[in-house]
Write a protein that holds these residues in place. Structure first.
Motif, PDB file in Angstrom:
ATOM      1  N   ASP A  63      76.094  49.818  -0.629  1.00  0.00           N
ATOM      2  CA  ASP A  63      77.025  49.617  -1.750  1.00  0.00           C
ATOM      3  C   ASP A  63      76.728  48.343  -2.545  1.00  0.00           C
ATOM      4  N   TYR A  64      76.214  47.314  -1.878  1.00  0.00           N
ATOM      5  CA  TYR A  64      76.057  46.011  -2.535  1.00  0.00           C
ATOM      6  C   TYR A  64      74.626  45.472  -2.502  1.00  0.00           C
ATOM      7  N   GLY A  65      73.659  46.308  -2.128  1.00  0.00           N
ATOM      8  CA  GLY A  65      72.265  45.914  -2.213  1.00  0.00           C
ATOM      9  C   GLY A  65      71.706  46.188  -3.599  1.00  0.00           C
ATOM     10  N   ILE A  66      70.511  45.673  -3.861  1.00  0.00           N
ATOM     11  CA  ILE A  66      69.884  45.809  -5.179  1.00  0.00           C
ATOM     12  C   ILE A  66      69.088  47.107  -5.245  1.00  0.00           C
ATOM     13  N   SER A  79      75.381  39.655  -4.590  1.00  0.00           N
ATOM     14  CA  SER A  79      75.931  40.025  -3.283  1.00  0.00           C
ATOM     15  C   SER A  79      74.847  40.291  -2.242  1.00  0.00           C
ATOM     16  N   SER A  80      73.677  40.714  -2.676  1.00  0.00           N
ATOM     17  CA  SER A  80      72.627  41.094  -1.721  1.00  0.00           C
ATOM     18  C   SER A  80      72.175  39.949  -0.802  1.00  0.00           C
ATOM     19  N   PHE A  82      73.842  37.944   0.850  1.00  0.00           N
ATOM     20  CA  PHE A  82      74.780  37.753   1.954  1.00  0.00           C
ATOM     21  C   PHE A  82      74.703  38.880   2.983  1.00  0.00           C
ATOM     22  N   LEU A  83      73.888  39.891   2.727  1.00  0.00           N
ATOM     23  CA  LEU A  83      73.830  41.074   3.585  1.00  0.00           C
ATOM     24  C   LEU A  83      72.458  41.206   4.231  1.00  0.00           C
ATOM     25  N   HIS A  84      72.430  41.923   5.391  1.00  0.00           N
ATOM     26  CA  HIS A  84      71.177  42.112   6.120  1.00  0.00           C
ATOM     27  C   HIS A  84      71.146  43.518   6.717  1.00  0.00           C
ATOM     28  N   PHE A  85      69.932  43.989   6.998  1.00  0.00           N
ATOM     29  CA  PHE A  85      69.750  45.348   7.474  1.00  0.00           C
ATOM     30  C   PHE A  85      69.958  45.505   8.979  1.00  0.00           C
ATOM     31  N   SER A  86      69.821  44.413   9.740  1.00  0.00           N
ATOM     32  CA  SER A  86      69.900  44.521  11.198  1.00  0.00           C
ATOM     33  C   SER A  86      70.190  43.158  11.799  1.00  0.00           C
ATOM     34  N   LEU A 136      65.826  49.811  -1.529  1.00  0.00           N
ATOM     35  CA  LEU A 136      67.042  49.007  -1.473  1.00  0.00           C
ATOM     36  C   LEU A 136      66.704  47.650  -0.873  1.00  0.00           C
ATOM     37  N   THR A 137      67.214  46.588  -1.478  1.00  0.00           N
ATOM     38  CA  THR A 137      66.863  45.231  -1.032  1.00  0.00           C
ATOM     39  C   THR A 137      68.109  44.403  -0.771  1.00  0.00           C
ATOM     40  N   VAL A 138      68.175  43.793   0.422  1.00  0.00           N
ATOM     41  CA  VAL A 138      69.215  42.825   0.759  1.00  0.00           C
ATOM     42  C   VAL A 138      68.562  41.716   1.582  1.00  0.00           C
ATOM     43  N   GLY A 139      69.277  40.618   1.784  1.00  0.00           N
ATOM     44  CA  GLY A 139      68.779  39.550   2.650  1.00  0.00           C
ATOM     45  C   GLY A 139      68.746  38.203   1.959  1.00  0.00           C
ATOM     46  N   ALA A 140      68.784  37.150   2.782  1.00  0.00           N
ATOM     47  CA  ALA A 140      68.844  35.776   2.274  1.00  0.00           C
ATOM     48  C   ALA A 140      67.477  35.123   2.168  1.00  0.00           C
ATOM     49  N   SER A 141      66.398  35.880   2.388  1.00  0.00           N
ATOM     50  CA  SER A 141      65.076  35.249   2.382  1.00  0.00           C
ATOM     51  C   SER A 141      64.694  34.734   0.997  1.00  0.00           C
TER      52      SER A 141
END
Length: 254
Positions: A63-66, A79-80, A82-86, A136-141
């Protein structure tokens, strides 16, 4: 007496410099304390979100990934991070995020917030514009690379060797991150890393320390454009036969 007055004056100036140094040290400690608690809160936030994300079968990621070039998902660049896949994903990011985030915030929390916004935009836009269509891309890297770029470039622009060396040493400590930053690594958005790094370097330039430039020319006395000492009046007795001569010399500034 003149020597005594000069000593008092020098002592006052020295004392003022010492007090200024103390105030500067106190300010740095205060900023470091704020930076520490800020990053503790940041890490706590992403872990709380990870718990909810995991409990909801990672629905927050979808819902909130790029999603690249999807106009409706453009706000997700904020928002992405702040979120992670695992759990492995968030564990791998938490350590370097805290370290580089602290180093970035240590010299000014307000500047850190500005850098965070800038890096989120550059990293997120890089992914949104150039990532594969269905990825889909999420993560703080992206933020990690942005903070690293900021600390390193800030040290260069401010000519602060300690900041440069600290950034390099910590980068070597987390060298495994660099190994996944190159193109072709499966499941890793090197484009987001590059975008974050560019934003961090830009932040180092934008938020660099401005040095005041004196507008007074060297060797000149304020108020006299020719650099000559101001004219002085010689006090002489009216009974002195050379009073007129002294007066004329005084008027000429001699």
């Amino acid at each position: 007496m003149p020597v005594r007055v000069d000593n008092v004056s020098m002592s006052s100036q020295t004392g003022g410099r010492k007090r200024g140094a103390v105030r500067t040290a106190e300010f740095d400690i205060d900023e470091a304390r704020k930076a520490f608690f800020l990053m503790v809160g940041f890490i706590a936030l992403i872990w709380v979100l990870q718990i909810f994300n995991w409990a909801d079968h990672y629905r927050l990621d979808y819902d909130y990934g790029i999603l690249p070039r999807n106009i409706g998902r453009l706000p997700q660049i904020f928002s992405s991070p702040f979120l992670h896949f695992s759990w492995d994903h968030i564990e791998g990011n938490s350590g370097p995020l805290f370290v580089f985030g602290f180093l970035a915030a240590y010299r000014g929390v307000t500047k850190f917030l500005g850098v965070t916004l800038l890096v989120a935009v550059t990293s997120g836009l890089a992914v949104w514009l150039f990532q594969g269509n269905t990825e889909l891309t999420v993560g703080a890297s992206g933020l990690i690379f942005g903070y690293f770029g900021y600390v390193l470039s800030r040290g260069v622009f401010d000519r602060n060797l300690i900041d440069v060396l600290t950034a390099l040493v910590m980068a070597l400590s987390y060298a495994y991150i660099l190994t996944v930053a190159i193109p072709g690594t499966p499941g890793v958005s090197w484009i987001g890393h590059l975008g974050g790094l560019i934003g961090g370097v830009a932040g180092g330039w934008i938020f660099r320390t401005r040095r005041a430039v004196s507008g007074t020319s060297r060797g000149k006395v304020p108020g006299d454009p020719g650099g000559r000492p101001p004219a002085t009046t010689v006090a002489v007795s009216a009974d002195n036969p050379r009073a007129d001569l002294h007066k004329e010399l005084g008027d000429l500034g001699l």
